[in-house]
Motif scaffolding. Sequence first.
Motif, PDB file in Angstrom:
ATOM      1  N   CYS A   1     -25.218 -20.180 -57.682  1.00  9.54           N
ATOM      2  CA  CYS A   1     -25.750 -19.857 -56.427  1.00  9.54           C
ATOM      3  C   CYS A   1     -25.202 -20.693 -55.587  1.00  9.54           C
ATOM      4  O   CYS A   1     -24.787 -22.112 -55.657  1.00  9.54           O
TER       5      CYS A   1
ATOM      6  N   CYS B   1     -31.457 -18.643 -57.275  1.00  7.55           N
ATOM      7  CA  CYS B   1     -31.266 -18.660 -58.774  1.00  7.55           C
ATOM      8  C   CYS B   1     -32.225 -18.500 -59.689  1.00  7.55           C
ATOM      9  O   CYS B   1     -32.119 -17.945 -60.661  1.00  7.55           O
TER      10      CYS B   1
ATOM     11  N   ARG C   1     -30.472 -10.023 -67.693  1.00  2.00           N
ATOM     12  CA  ARG C   1     -29.624 -10.863 -66.513  1.00  2.00           C
ATOM     13  C   ARG C   1     -29.829 -12.292 -66.482  1.00  2.00           C
ATOM     14  O   ARG C   1     -30.961 -12.605 -66.356  1.00  2.00           O
ATOM     15  N   GLU C   2     -28.795 -13.216 -66.361  1.00  4.17           N
ATOM     16  CA  GLU C   2     -29.106 -14.534 -66.157  1.00  4.17           C
ATOM     17  C   GLU C   2     -28.219 -14.936 -64.781  1.00  4.17           C
ATOM     18  O   GLU C   2     -27.183 -14.164 -64.462  1.00  4.17           O
ATOM     19  N   TRP C   3     -28.553 -16.066 -64.332  1.00  2.65           N
ATOM     20  CA  TRP C   3     -27.872 -16.356 -63.010  1.00  2.65           C
ATOM     21  C   TRP C   3     -26.639 -17.321 -63.496  1.00  2.65           C
ATOM     22  O   TRP C   3     -26.545 -18.147 -64.736  1.00  2.65           O
TER      23      TRP C   3
ATOM     24  N   PHE D   1     -24.801 -13.255 -60.877  1.00  5.47           N
ATOM     25  CA  PHE D   1     -25.558 -13.098 -61.977  1.00  5.47           C
ATOM     26  C   PHE D   1     -24.747 -12.225 -63.012  1.00  5.47           C
ATOM     27  O   PHE D   1     -24.003 -11.661 -62.587  1.00  5.47           O
TER      28      PHE D   1
END
Length: 125
Positions: A49, A108, A44-46, A36
């Motif tokens: 995964c 994710c 916060r972003e993914w 992330f």
Amino acid sequence: VQLQASGGGSVQAGGFLRLACAASGFTLDRPAVGWFRQAPGNEREWVSCLSTNNDITHYPDFVKGRFTISSDKATSTVYLEMNDLTPEDTAVYYCATDLGHSSSYALCHSRPTNWGQGTLVTVSS
């Protein structure tokens, strides 16, 4: 469960970095793991995964084709290879896992319970 991220740094646009996440306290054969990021002022972003039991990966469109997540079970390390970096990729990158999620998609799209300390990636134009 411990995660230790490393490999961040400063690169110019178009450059390459490989991040590493050393995992301990669990084995990379069931829980999903992911990366992330959080840029200043942003949520916060993914960014990727991986399901460690079947190697299924997920990427958002803005990194697809540029970033690759992988794992080395022998060394309990998760990698994120980042190609063709842009200034928009500047952020603190975190590795994460959740022992309750074996699905990369689920990880994710959730808030994982275990996080590494983050490593800063800075991309200049």
